[in-house]
Design a protein around this motif. Structure first.
Motif, PDB file in Angstrom:
ATOM      1  N   PRO A  92       0.808  -1.167   0.123  1.00 55.95           N
ATOM      2  CA  PRO A  92       0.109   0.126  -0.006  1.00 55.95           C
ATOM      3  C   PRO A  92       1.048   1.226  -0.078  1.00 55.95           C
ATOM      4  O   PRO A  92       0.445   2.313  -0.245  1.00 55.95           O
ATOM      5  CB  PRO A  92      -0.687  -0.082   1.223  1.00 55.95           C
ATOM      6  N   ASP A  93       2.007   1.108   0.456  1.00 55.09           N
ATOM      7  CA  ASP A  93       2.995   2.272   0.695  1.00 55.09           C
ATOM      8  C   ASP A  93       4.317   1.994   0.086  1.00 55.09           C
ATOM      9  O   ASP A  93       4.500   0.829  -0.036  1.00 55.09           O
ATOM     10  CB  ASP A  93       3.072   2.910   2.052  1.00 55.09           C
ATOM     11  N   THR A  94       5.151   2.954  -0.039  1.00 55.61           N
ATOM     12  CA  THR A  94       6.682   2.784  -0.619  1.00 55.61           C
ATOM     13  C   THR A  94       7.215   1.834   0.682  1.00 55.61           C
ATOM     14  O   THR A  94       7.121   2.324   1.798  1.00 55.61           O
ATOM     15  CB  THR A  94       7.459   3.963  -0.758  1.00 55.61           C
ATOM     16  N   ARG A 132      17.466  -3.055  -3.680  1.00 56.73           N
ATOM     17  CA  ARG A 132      16.613  -2.509  -4.480  1.00 56.73           C
ATOM     18  C   ARG A 132      15.481  -1.716  -3.195  1.00 56.73           C
ATOM     19  O   ARG A 132      15.396  -2.422  -2.094  1.00 56.73           O
ATOM     20  CB  ARG A 132      15.916  -2.858  -5.700  1.00 56.73           C
ATOM     21  N   TRP A 133      14.772  -0.921  -3.554  1.00 53.32           N
ATOM     22  CA  TRP A 133      13.382  -0.489  -2.708  1.00 53.32           C
ATOM     23  C   TRP A 133      12.143  -0.891  -3.458  1.00 53.32           C
ATOM     24  O   TRP A 133      12.436  -1.299  -4.765  1.00 53.32           O
ATOM     25  CB  TRP A 133      13.522   1.106  -2.311  1.00 53.32           C
ATOM     26  N   PHE A 134      11.258  -0.512  -2.987  1.00 46.60           N
ATOM     27  CA  PHE A 134       9.890  -0.925  -3.807  1.00 46.60           C
ATOM     28  C   PHE A 134       8.759   0.200  -3.413  1.00 46.60           C
ATOM     29  O   PHE A 134       8.621   0.529  -2.506  1.00 46.60           O
ATOM     30  CB  PHE A 134       9.212  -2.310  -3.018  1.00 46.60           C
ATOM     31  N   PRO A 135       8.195   0.559  -4.690  1.00 46.95           N
ATOM     32  CA  PRO A 135       7.137   1.598  -4.797  1.00 46.95           C
ATOM     33  C   PRO A 135       5.782   0.765  -4.535  1.00 46.95           C
ATOM     34  O   PRO A 135       5.825  -0.390  -4.351  1.00 46.95           O
ATOM     35  CB  PRO A 135       7.379   1.836  -6.142  1.00 46.95           C
ATOM     36  N   PRO A 136       4.675   1.618  -4.368  1.00 46.22           N
ATOM     37  CA  PRO A 136       3.412   0.870  -3.795  1.00 46.22           C
ATOM     38  C   PRO A 136       3.301   0.170  -4.906  1.00 46.22           C
ATOM     39  O   PRO A 136       3.496   0.171  -6.209  1.00 46.22           O
ATOM     40  CB  PRO A 136       2.583   2.008  -3.572  1.00 46.22           C
ATOM     41  N   PHE A 151       3.439 -11.122   3.893  1.00 44.90           N
ATOM     42  CA  PHE A 151       3.729  -9.755   4.049  1.00 44.90           C
ATOM     43  C   PHE A 151       2.255  -9.188   4.725  1.00 44.90           C
ATOM     44  O   PHE A 151       1.146  -9.293   4.230  1.00 44.90           O
ATOM     45  CB  PHE A 151       3.766  -8.983   2.794  1.00 44.90           C
ATOM     46  N   ARG A 152       2.432  -8.372   5.699  1.00 39.17           N
ATOM     47  CA  ARG A 152       1.262  -7.570   6.301  1.00 39.17           C
ATOM     48  C   ARG A 152       1.913  -5.977   6.306  1.00 39.17           C
ATOM     49  O   ARG A 152       2.858  -5.964   6.965  1.00 39.17           O
ATOM     50  CB  ARG A 152       1.000  -7.981   7.828  1.00 39.17           C
ATOM     51  N   PRO A 153       1.001  -5.007   5.893  1.00 38.85           N
ATOM     52  CA  PRO A 153       1.588  -3.816   5.650  1.00 38.85           C
ATOM     53  C   PRO A 153       1.998  -3.218   7.183  1.00 38.85           C
ATOM     54  O   PRO A 153       3.025  -2.392   7.336  1.00 38.85           O
ATOM     55  CB  PRO A 153       0.212  -2.974   5.343  1.00 38.85           C
TER      56      PRO A 153
END
Length: 204
Positions: free
Chosen positions: A21-23, A65-69, A182-184
């Motif tokens: 849901p978010d970065t 790396r990082w992850f966008p929504p 995964f849980r936000p």
């Protein structure tokens, strides 16, 4: 021959493991991606050893790396962990954990789990492990990367543990599983690092 398998490979790498849901990115002093990856190491190590693992750390340079929504695919997790590092558990003294804490705060980002500390400038006010004060004489279990434990990276405190257990599990597998579950809320900053707000002029 390889071309014949390309569609299957691309389909597997394109499988969605989670939807963010978010970065999910790294930052200082703590961040969603740092907390998420360090927790993944510690929780998987505890499950494999069937023992309580007190802490987990990994360095910024090990994360690709990082992850966008949006969707997270298998291929993207390969980019996050493109190395053949495995999950290891170190036995460290409280004094070594204290040294590690000082090495952590010298980094621009320091993914950690199970530890809490207060930091003012380059000084540590306190270090808690399992929400209790660090005991310099006690031994603790810490989950990390085989690469860091082998004398690489920015954390020399990890290089001479009292004992080491290599689970043989690739970190890639650890992160694949973590994203599939995964849980936000698991990725939110939660005050692992407390940095006092700067005083305004005239404040005593």
């Amino acid at each position: 021959l390889l071309e014949a398998y390309r569609p299957l490979y691309e389909r597997i790498m394109g499988d969605t493991l989670a939807v963010l849901p978010d970065t999910l990115s790294l930052g200082h002093p703590e961040s969603p991606l740092g907390n998420f990856t360090a927790d993944a190491l510690r929780f998987r190590a505890a499950r494999e050893l069937r023992a309580h693992v007190h802490a987990g750390v990994i360095d910024r340079g090990s994360l690709g790396r990082w992850f966008p929504p949006g969707p997270v695919t298998r291929g993207q997790v390969h980019e996050l962990m493109p190395y053949d590092n495995t999950l290891v558990v170190l036995t460290l003294s409280g004094a070594q954990i204290g040294q590690l804490a000082r090495e952590l705060i010298a980094q621009p980002a320091f993914p950690m789990s199970g530890l809490r500390m207060s930091v003012t400038a380059d000084t540590i006010g306190y270090v808690l492990i399992d929400r209790s004060p660090l005991d310099p004489e006690r031994d603790y279990l810490l989950a990390t990367s085989s690469w860091l434990a082998a004398g690489n990276g920015p954390y020399p405190a990890l290089w001479k543990p009292n004992a080491i257990q290599d689970t043989g599990i690739p970190l890639l597998d650890v992160f694949m599983e973590a994203f599939s579950l995964f849980r936000p809320e698991a990725a939110q900053p939660d005050q692992r690092v407390s940095v006092p707000a700067p005083r305004s002029e005239g404040t005593p």
